[in-house]
Write a protein that holds these residues in place. Structure first.
Motif, PDB file in Angstrom:
ATOM      1  N   ARG A 187       0.829  -1.208   0.000  1.00  0.00           N
ATOM      2  CA  ARG A 187       0.000   0.000   0.000  1.00  0.00           C
ATOM      3  C   ARG A 187       0.859   1.252   0.000  1.00  0.00           C
ATOM      4  O   ARG A 187       0.518   2.245  -0.640  1.00  0.00           O
ATOM      5  CB  ARG A 187      -0.940  -0.001   1.206  1.00  0.00           C
ATOM      6  CG  ARG A 187      -2.033  -1.037   1.128  1.00  0.00           C
ATOM      7  CD  ARG A 187      -2.872  -1.074   2.390  1.00  0.00           C
ATOM      8  NE  ARG A 187      -3.481   0.205   2.660  1.00  0.00           N
ATOM      9  CZ  ARG A 187      -3.320   0.883   3.784  1.00  0.00           C
ATOM     10  NH1 ARG A 187      -2.526   0.415   4.741  1.00  0.00           N
ATOM     11  NH2 ARG A 187      -3.922   2.033   3.975  1.00  0.00           N
ATOM     12  N   VAL A 188       1.956   1.200   0.732  1.00  0.00           N
ATOM     13  CA  VAL A 188       2.875   2.339   0.745  1.00  0.00           C
ATOM     14  C   VAL A 188       3.508   2.512  -0.629  1.00  0.00           C
ATOM     15  O   VAL A 188       3.565   3.615  -1.175  1.00  0.00           O
ATOM     16  CB  VAL A 188       3.958   2.143   1.826  1.00  0.00           C
ATOM     17  CG1 VAL A 188       4.978   3.273   1.764  1.00  0.00           C
ATOM     18  CG2 VAL A 188       3.331   2.072   3.214  1.00  0.00           C
ATOM     19  N   ALA A 189       3.974   1.413  -1.220  1.00  0.00           N
ATOM     20  CA  ALA A 189       4.595   1.484  -2.546  1.00  0.00           C
ATOM     21  C   ALA A 189       3.623   2.005  -3.591  1.00  0.00           C
ATOM     22  O   ALA A 189       4.016   2.731  -4.510  1.00  0.00           O
ATOM     23  CB  ALA A 189       5.118   0.106  -2.948  1.00  0.00           C
ATOM     24  N   ALA A 190       2.346   1.656  -3.454  1.00  0.00           N
ATOM     25  CA  ALA A 190       1.349   2.081  -4.427  1.00  0.00           C
ATOM     26  C   ALA A 190       1.090   3.584  -4.390  1.00  0.00           C
ATOM     27  O   ALA A 190       0.519   4.144  -5.324  1.00  0.00           O
ATOM     28  CB  ALA A 190       0.035   1.331  -4.204  1.00  0.00           C
ATOM     29  N   SER A 191       1.534   4.245  -3.314  1.00  0.00           N
ATOM     30  CA  SER A 191       1.375   5.696  -3.234  1.00  0.00           C
ATOM     31  C   SER A 191       2.377   6.432  -4.120  1.00  0.00           C
ATOM     32  O   SER A 191       2.193   7.601  -4.436  1.00  0.00           O
ATOM     33  CB  SER A 191       1.557   6.167  -1.784  1.00  0.00           C
ATOM     34  OG  SER A 191       0.550   5.660  -0.955  1.00  0.00           O
ATOM     35  N   ALA A 192       3.458   5.741  -4.493  1.00  0.00           N
ATOM     36  CA  ALA A 192       4.502   6.362  -5.310  1.00  0.00           C
ATOM     37  C   ALA A 192       4.126   6.313  -6.786  1.00  0.00           C
ATOM     38  O   ALA A 192       3.302   5.510  -7.225  1.00  0.00           O
ATOM     39  CB  ALA A 192       5.830   5.647  -5.085  1.00  0.00           C
ATOM     40  N   ALA A 193       4.762   7.182  -7.559  1.00  0.00           N
ATOM     41  CA  ALA A 193       4.537   7.181  -9.004  1.00  0.00           C
ATOM     42  C   ALA A 193       5.316   6.069  -9.686  1.00  0.00           C
ATOM     43  O   ALA A 193       4.896   5.543 -10.725  1.00  0.00           O
ATOM     44  CB  ALA A 193       4.942   8.531  -9.593  1.00  0.00           C
ATOM     45  N   ARG A 194       6.479   5.722  -9.127  1.00  0.00           N
ATOM     46  CA  ARG A 194       7.309   4.647  -9.679  1.00  0.00           C
ATOM     47  C   ARG A 194       7.755   3.740  -8.549  1.00  0.00           C
ATOM     48  O   ARG A 194       8.020   4.198  -7.443  1.00  0.00           O
ATOM     49  CB  ARG A 194       8.554   5.207 -10.380  1.00  0.00           C
ATOM     50  CG  ARG A 194       8.293   5.901 -11.685  1.00  0.00           C
ATOM     51  CD  ARG A 194       9.590   6.078 -12.477  1.00  0.00           C
ATOM     52  NE  ARG A 194      10.519   6.987 -11.826  1.00  0.00           N
ATOM     53  CZ  ARG A 194      11.827   6.786 -11.728  1.00  0.00           C
ATOM     54  NH1 ARG A 194      12.357   5.664 -12.186  1.00  0.00           N
ATOM     55  NH2 ARG A 194      12.607   7.676 -11.153  1.00  0.00           N
ATOM     56  N   SER A 195       7.858   2.456  -8.845  1.00  0.00           N
ATOM     57  CA  SER A 195       8.302   1.489  -7.852  1.00  0.00           C
ATOM     58  C   SER A 195       9.386   0.606  -8.437  1.00  0.00           C
ATOM     59  O   SER A 195       9.240   0.077  -9.542  1.00  0.00           O
ATOM     60  CB  SER A 195       7.120   0.623  -7.393  1.00  0.00           C
ATOM     61  OG  SER A 195       7.539  -0.314  -6.425  1.00  0.00           O
ATOM     62  N   TYR A 196      10.501   0.468  -7.694  1.00  0.00           N
ATOM     63  CA  TYR A 196      11.576  -0.449  -8.045  1.00  0.00           C
ATOM     64  C   TYR A 196      11.502  -1.660  -7.119  1.00  0.00           C
ATOM     65  O   TYR A 196      10.940  -1.591  -6.021  1.00  0.00           O
ATOM     66  CB  TYR A 196      12.942   0.205  -7.866  1.00  0.00           C
ATOM     67  CG  TYR A 196      13.281   1.278  -8.869  1.00  0.00           C
ATOM     68  CD1 TYR A 196      13.991   0.976 -10.015  1.00  0.00           C
ATOM     69  CD2 TYR A 196      12.905   2.594  -8.639  1.00  0.00           C
ATOM     70  CE1 TYR A 196      14.329   1.967 -10.928  1.00  0.00           C
ATOM     71  CE2 TYR A 196      13.233   3.593  -9.550  1.00  0.00           C
ATOM     72  CZ  TYR A 196      13.945   3.265 -10.690  1.00  0.00           C
ATOM     73  OH  TYR A 196      14.267   4.250 -11.589  1.00  0.00           O
ATOM     74  N   GLU A 197      12.128  -2.747  -7.555  1.00  0.00           N
ATOM     75  CA  GLU A 197      12.262  -3.924  -6.707  1.00  0.00           C
ATOM     76  C   GLU A 197      13.738  -4.257  -6.532  1.00  0.00           C
ATOM     77  O   GLU A 197      14.504  -4.230  -7.502  1.00  0.00           O
ATOM     78  CB  GLU A 197      11.553  -5.124  -7.325  1.00  0.00           C
ATOM     79  CG  GLU A 197      11.618  -6.380  -6.455  1.00  0.00           C
ATOM     80  CD  GLU A 197      10.935  -7.571  -7.091  1.00  0.00           C
ATOM     81  OE1 GLU A 197      11.041  -8.674  -6.518  1.00  0.00           O
ATOM     82  OE2 GLU A 197      10.308  -7.398  -8.147  1.00  0.00           O
ATOM     83  N   MET A 198      14.111  -4.559  -5.277  1.00  0.00           N
ATOM     84  CA  MET A 198      15.478  -4.995  -4.999  1.00  0.00           C
ATOM     85  C   MET A 198      15.500  -6.473  -4.665  1.00  0.00           C
ATOM     86  O   MET A 198      14.599  -6.995  -3.992  1.00  0.00           O
ATOM     87  CB  MET A 198      16.092  -4.207  -3.852  1.00  0.00           C
ATOM     88  CG  MET A 198      16.441  -2.783  -4.208  1.00  0.00           C
ATOM     89  SD  MET A 198      17.826  -2.130  -3.223  1.00  0.00           S
ATOM     90  CE  MET A 198      19.230  -2.928  -4.027  1.00  0.00           C
ATOM     91  N   SER A 199      16.541  -7.140  -5.128  1.00  0.00           N
ATOM     92  CA  SER A 199      16.758  -8.545  -4.811  1.00  0.00           C
ATOM     93  C   SER A 199      18.245  -8.827  -4.936  1.00  0.00           C
ATOM     94  O   SER A 199      18.857  -8.501  -5.958  1.00  0.00           O
ATOM     95  CB  SER A 199      15.964  -9.443  -5.761  1.00  0.00           C
ATOM     96  OG  SER A 199      16.186 -10.814  -5.471  1.00  0.00           O
ATOM     97  N   GLY A 200      18.828  -9.391  -3.889  1.00  0.00           N
ATOM     98  CA  GLY A 200      20.237  -9.744  -3.928  1.00  0.00           C
ATOM     99  C   GLY A 200      21.161  -8.579  -4.197  1.00  0.00           C
ATOM    100  O   GLY A 200      22.216  -8.740  -4.820  1.00  0.00           O
ATOM    101  N   GLY A 201      20.787  -7.400  -3.717  1.00  0.00           N
ATOM    102  CA  GLY A 201      21.627  -6.219  -3.899  1.00  0.00           C
ATOM    103  C   GLY A 201      21.500  -5.552  -5.252  1.00  0.00           C
ATOM    104  O   GLY A 201      22.189  -4.568  -5.531  1.00  0.00           O
ATOM    105  N   ARG A 202      20.595  -6.054  -6.097  1.00  0.00           N
ATOM    106  CA  ARG A 202      20.420  -5.484  -7.426  1.00  0.00           C
ATOM    107  C   ARG A 202      19.057  -4.803  -7.516  1.00  0.00           C
ATOM    108  O   ARG A 202      18.075  -5.250  -6.908  1.00  0.00           O
ATOM    109  CB  ARG A 202      20.548  -6.559  -8.502  1.00  0.00           C
ATOM    110  CG  ARG A 202      21.822  -7.386  -8.373  1.00  0.00           C
ATOM    111  CD  ARG A 202      22.036  -8.314  -9.539  1.00  0.00           C
ATOM    112  NE  ARG A 202      22.697  -7.602 -10.623  1.00  0.00           N
ATOM    113  CZ  ARG A 202      22.951  -8.128 -11.812  1.00  0.00           C
ATOM    114  NH1 ARG A 202      22.567  -9.361 -12.093  1.00  0.00           N
ATOM    115  NH2 ARG A 202      23.573  -7.432 -12.735  1.00  0.00           N
TER     116      ARG A 202
END
Length: 236
Positions: free
Chosen positions: A204-219
């Motif tokens: 829900r917090v992420a959905a408030s942003a205009a863009r969302s990134y995902e992190m996994s394994g430091g990338r």
């Protein structure tokens, strides 16, 4: 010119049982006035990314530009100066000083900046009004709800009038109603022109942003509109 630009940034921690690559060649650009979220599981590198952006930690390799200036290798005093003048930080645990009132907590970055007393009073009043806590200014932190404590922490970050506001799991200790209140504050801050980046587990917090990134394994994986959910488009 972008407000934030990371180019092939890595952060490696050396431990007795071997090196840990917390960030692995991260590239990220945030334009002035954007609202960006970074999601991912615990241990994915989200908090390390925020600490690098907040000048709380240095990259092992790569380049970090803030408003066009390379801040990757600044000394401790220079980093503290830039952080106090340009960056606001909000954490999950609030980090309020328990024996100071709400107003005194919000005033702290201005005291460190050695701002004149009239300016401090004016700015604290403005910041508390923005987060809806004017009537709680004389209260101590333990007299506040969790949501009010987090809004106090946000007001403290805003008091320095930062170019970049960074929040690390800002609703992690809050119930749903308090989360909604804090999200409303972030949306208002963004609408007023502040650049915001939130690190979060909360969809829900992420959905408030205009863009969302995902992190996994430091990338860090490519940005998508937050409301469409996360998908991987490859490492930028």
């Amino acid at each position: 010119m972008s407000l934030v630009k990371l180019d092939a940034v890595s952060r490696i921690y050396t431990r007795d049982d071997g090196d840990v690559r917390a960030l692995d060649g991260v590239a990220l650009t945030i334009e002035r006035g954007e609202f960006v979220a970074v999601t991912g599981p615990s241990g994915s590198g989200k908090s390390t990314l925020l600490h690098v952006l907040g000048l709380l930690d240095r990259p092992t390799a790569g380049r970090y530009e803030l408003d066009g200036a390379d801040v990757s290798a600044l000394g401790d005093r220079e980093r503290a100066h830039v952080r106090n003048r340009r960056i606001g930080l909000v954490f999950q645990a609030f980090q309020l000083v328990p024996h100071l009132t709400v107003a005194e907590n919000v005033e702290l970055p201005l005291v460190y900046r050695r701002s004149a007393r009239p300016e401090r009073v004016r700015t604290v009043g403005w910041a508390l009004e923005r987060v809806g806590l004017t009537r709680r200014s004389s209260h101590l932190p333990d007299e506040l709800s969790g949501g009010e404590q987090q809004r106090t922490a946000i007001a403290r970050a805003l008091a320095a009038e930062p170019d970049l506001l960074l929040a690390d799991e800002p609703t992690g200790n809050l119930d749903e109603a308090a989360t909604d209140g804090v999200l409303g504050v972030f949306r208002e801050i963004h609408r007023a022109g502040t650049t915001v980046m939130v690190v979060t587990h909360n969809a829900r917090v992420a959905a408030s942003a205009a863009r969302s990134y995902e992190m996994s394994g430091g990338r860090l994986y490519g940005a998508v509109p937050a409301e469409t959910g996360s998908q991987r488009e490859g490492v930028p």
